[in-house]
Write an enzyme that holds these catalytic residues in place. Structure first.
Site, PDB file in Angstrom:
ATOM      1  N   ASP A 103     -30.433 -16.251  10.427  1.00 13.39           N
ATOM      2  CA  ASP A 103     -30.515 -17.561   9.762  1.00 13.39           C
ATOM      3  C   ASP A 103     -30.974 -18.569  10.802  1.00 13.39           C
ATOM      4  OD1 ASP A 103     -29.513 -16.278   7.573  1.00 13.39           O
ATOM      5  OD2 ASP A 103     -27.535 -17.219   7.636  1.00 13.39           O
ATOM      6  N   LYS A 146      -9.721 -11.786  14.196  1.00 16.18           N
ATOM      7  CA  LYS A 146     -10.669 -11.797  13.084  1.00 16.18           C
ATOM      8  C   LYS A 146     -10.539 -10.536  12.241  1.00 16.18           C
ATOM      9  CE  LYS A 146     -14.866 -13.326  13.653  1.00 16.18           C
ATOM     10  NZ  LYS A 146     -16.208 -13.652  14.170  1.00 16.18           N
ATOM     11  N   TYR A 199      -9.741 -14.375   5.336  1.00 18.71           N
ATOM     12  CA  TYR A 199     -10.914 -14.765   6.123  1.00 18.71           C
ATOM     13  C   TYR A 199     -11.995 -15.234   5.156  1.00 18.71           C
ATOM     14  CZ  TYR A 199     -14.483 -14.499   9.841  1.00 18.71           C
ATOM     15  OH  TYR A 199     -15.468 -14.789  10.757  1.00 18.71           O
ATOM     16  N   ASP A 204     -25.133 -10.610  11.245  1.00 16.72           N
ATOM     17  CA  ASP A 204     -26.336 -11.431  11.338  1.00 16.72           C
ATOM     18  C   ASP A 204     -26.246 -12.341  12.560  1.00 16.72           C
ATOM     19  OD1 ASP A 204     -24.436 -13.238  10.551  1.00 16.72           O
ATOM     20  OD2 ASP A 204     -25.573 -14.072   8.885  1.00 16.72           O
TER      21      ASP A 204
END
Length: 724
Positions: A166, A227, A236, A112
């Site tokens: 968002d 990551k 995470y 996103d």
């Protein structure tokens, strides 16, 4: 950039500029072997979907362009409606900024976009959530539009042409918004309300990080690797007490500052070297904190006593400086430090050409790592209620982890950030449920052969907190339930997808990538924003949560409901207990009979197992408990309970090391009072206590008015006997 530019990596020159609050550890330029390892790292990362194709990137840019044009058009309309002079309207501006993983340039396929709508001073927040919301609704490309105006950071969520976005809102104290606006300017924070400051914080922190690293391309490739490694190793998740995307970015940025000329292969190794040896709780800082005299709260343990208790402080570089890891607990820090040490050992081998990069990204099997687990299940009747309920429960799981790690018999509590659909069972009544799994390591205790451990209070205080929050925020609905149970390693296969349990046995390959994706590990979940609820949903029967459990549930129901703790055997020793709410005014508690349990298959002992202990069982004898609070003592005295006799305990599995089902006590309060039970190893139903004798639930001072209708609360316990 969707891909790292190899030529930029190769031609990185020694940087004279000084980065960070200390001098660099090494200014050594990369060697040919480092460049070769960096190229191999890139090729290893590619199958995991961490790079986005050029076409996908161009599509994102196009969508953001459309959104930016829409914002400008909307602000013009609002300006005209408010009679702003035409000369101002022509240059009023307005702009969409991005932050998070997309702005850092490390977003993955399908991720996103975190965006911020910046408007001039005459555009109100109410305009954003009314007229702009309506304008978005008119766009045919916009789907799944929803506004969360009451959130800590208010947001509009939508999918624009298939890309999830968002959008936050910030209203600046400016007459117009120039195209070249730099949000890092601290002066922009003057005269802003706290919600606008919070909304601006994401962009300001992201931009500062990019300005504080010596080589952005090396930083990006290193961050992509770290990551992915963190997600593969189940560490995470900001909301569950690990690190989120921004925190990982700041640790990588600090590594880049200490080794400004190193390429990604070297930086990944140095990352593990630095943070496996970091002396926590010394803070990680990218720049010296600055005070802008705006009287905003900043992280400063010299001034704020609560800041002194942060275990792993990583401080954001933009004013007002905050600790991005305040959720970290003793257990989660210990787990992460251990993973840093393992990462260092593996990258040592890689740099010596004794291993490939794929070894770093092999996922350890969480479900073979521990011998004991607690499974939490959150369920609700509708998908909408379930999403809200799961979001609340997930945001509070770290409280349960904190309770467990304070227990004198527990060394470690490790919650898996991945959630799973609840177990499915055929039934006419549809229900949506989500599960989380917490690995438990018990201390090795000297002394008697058997040790009784009581986890009742730890779990009960957690469920009380969740229900209290749900009632306070007026989101509680009938049939929203939390269930908890103790499960041994060999029993997990009854609850979890087969692919999740056996996933770690697959090496790095396309199969391994598919297994990772199939088991709900979403590489697109990069945001630290705790409002997004990535938990999977799955319809299941209302009776899912009605099988007997080694630990019962805490359930609530409203509207003068009758609660019936119904239990059914579901095979082997994995049992689940919960609450069913029906609309009868004559409430009566019914105790579940223990089922006959079959002998479980003995699981193979793993070398990675921490402090292995023999199988537990529920004890018929008084459990060893933590010192009870005054409230707990009072509740125990007032509750009428009857202990299980020894023969009954024997028949329920004590002699052969099985986990026996917990018994259920149902308490039906009236007149809006909440009643709790603390001692729950009982045979008979707890009797109704007269109103004058009732005690309130723990600390309801934050609930202004209790609901008119009674909310019956069922409390169950987890009591284990650990045999030597």
């Amino acid at each position: 950039m969707p891909f790292p530019i190899t030529s930029q990596v190769q031609t990185a020159q020694p940087t004279p500029k000084h980065y960070g609050i200390t001098s660099p550890i090494s200014l050594a330029p990369p060697k040919e072997a480092d460049l070769v390892l960096t190229r191999k790292l890139t090729e290893t990362l590619r199958p995991f979907g961490v790079f986005e194709e050029e076409l996908e990137l161009q599509r994102r840019i196009l969508v953001l362009g459309k959104l930016n044009t829409l914002v400008k058009f909307w602000i013009r309309e609002v300006s005209e409606a408010k009679n702003i002079p035409a000369s101002v309207i022509d240059s009023v501006g307005g702009k969409i900024f991005t932050f998070g993983s997309y702005r850092l340039g490390v977003h993955t396929k399908g991720a996103d976009i975190d965006a911020l709508c910046v408007a001039p001073r005459h555009v109100e927040r109410t305009d954003f959530f009314s007229s702009f919301y309506e304008k978005l609704k008119e766009q045919e490309e916009v789907k799944d539009l929803r506004a969360v105006e009451e959130a800590f950071v208010p947001v509009i969520k939508l999918a624009f042409d298939g890309i999830e976005i968002d959008i936050l809102f910030a209203r600046l104290a400016l007459q117009t918004i120039p195209e070249n606006l730099d949000l890092r300017d601290d002066g922009l924070l003057k005269n802003l309300d706290i919600r606008c400051i919070r909304s601006l914080n994401g962009c300001r922190v992201t931009d500062e990080i990019l300005h504080l690293v010596p080589n952005i391309e090396n930083f990006r490739l290193t961050l992509r690797a770290i990551k992915l490694w963190a997600k593969r190793h189940n560490i995470y998740s900001n909301i569950l007490g690990f690190l989120g995307g921004v925190s990982w970015a700041m640790l990588v940025a600090r590594t880049c500052q200490l080794y400004p000329n190193a390429v990604a292969a070297t930086l990944v190794h140095k990352f593990f070297l630095v943070f496996s040896k970091w002396e926590w709780p010394n803070p990680v800082l990218l720049k010296q904190p600055e005070d802008c005299n705006l009287n905003l709260p900043v992280w400063d343990p010299r001034v704020t006593p609560s800041d002194r208790y942060h275990l792993m402080p990583i401080i954001t570089p933009a004013y007002p400086q905050q600790n991005s890891t305040y959720n970290v607990s003793a257990s989660t820090r210990a787990i992460m430090v251990e993973e840093f040490k393992r990462g260092l050992a593996i990258t040592d081998e890689i740099l010596q050409n004794k291993a490939d990069w794929s070894k770093l990204f092999e996922a350890p099997n969480f479900f073979q790592k521990y011998k004991h687990y607690i499974v939490l299940l959150a369920s609700a009747q509708t998908e909408k209620q379930h999403l809200e309920w799961v979001g609340l429960v997930e945001s509070k799981i770290r409280i349960l982890v904190g309770n467990l790690e304070k227990n004198e018999f527990i060394t470690l509590a490790h919650v898996n950030p991945q959630s799973f659909p609840g177990p499915k069972e055929g039934n006419d009544k549809e229900e949506f449920s989500t599960m989380w799994v917490i690995g438990i390591v018990f201390k090795k205790m000297e002394g008697s052969e058997n040790l009784n451990v009581d986890l009742t209070f730890d779990i009960q205080s957690f469920t009380d907190t969740v229900y209290r929050q749900a009632i306070t925020s007026k989101m509680f609905e009938q049939d929203m339930k939390i269930t908890a149970m103790h499960v041994k390693r060999k029993q997990l296969h009854q609850l979890l997808p087969e692919v999740a349990i056996h996933r770690s046995k697959r090496k790095h390959s396309s199969d391994g990538v598919r297994a990772m994706n199939d088991s709900n590990l979403d590489l697109s979940l990069d945001s630290d924003n705790s409002m997004s609820v990535p938990s999977p949903t799955g319809p299941s029967a209302a009776k899912i949560a009605r099988a007997p459990s080694p630990q019962g549930s805490t359930g609530t129901a409203t509207n003068t409901s009758e609660l019936q703790g119904k239990t059914e055997a579901t095979g082997e020793n994995t049992h689940l207990a919960s609450v069913d709410g029906t609309s009868s005014s004559n409430a009566s508690g019914k105790e579940a009979a223990p089922p006959q349990s079959t002998s479980p298959i003995q699981s193979e002992k793993k070398p990675s197992e921490q402090n292995p202990l023999p199988s537990p069982c529920l004890s018929a004898e008084p459990a060893v408990k933590r010192p009870a609070s005054a409230l707990e003592n009072e509740m125990t005295k007032k509750a009428k309970v009857e202990d299980l006799s020894a023969p009954e305990a024997k028949s329920s599995g004590e002699t052969d090391g099985h986990v026996a089902p917990a018994q259920i006590v149902e308490v039906i309060p009236s007149d809006g009072e909440l009643k709790t039970e603390t001692e729950l190893m009982v045979e008979d139903t707890a009797e109704k206590v007269p109103l004058a004798q009732k005690t309130s639930n723990a600390d309801l001072s934050d609930v202004p008015v209790l609901p008119n209708n009674p909310i019956p609360v069922v409390k169950n316990s987890i009591k284990l006997r650990l045999s030597r």
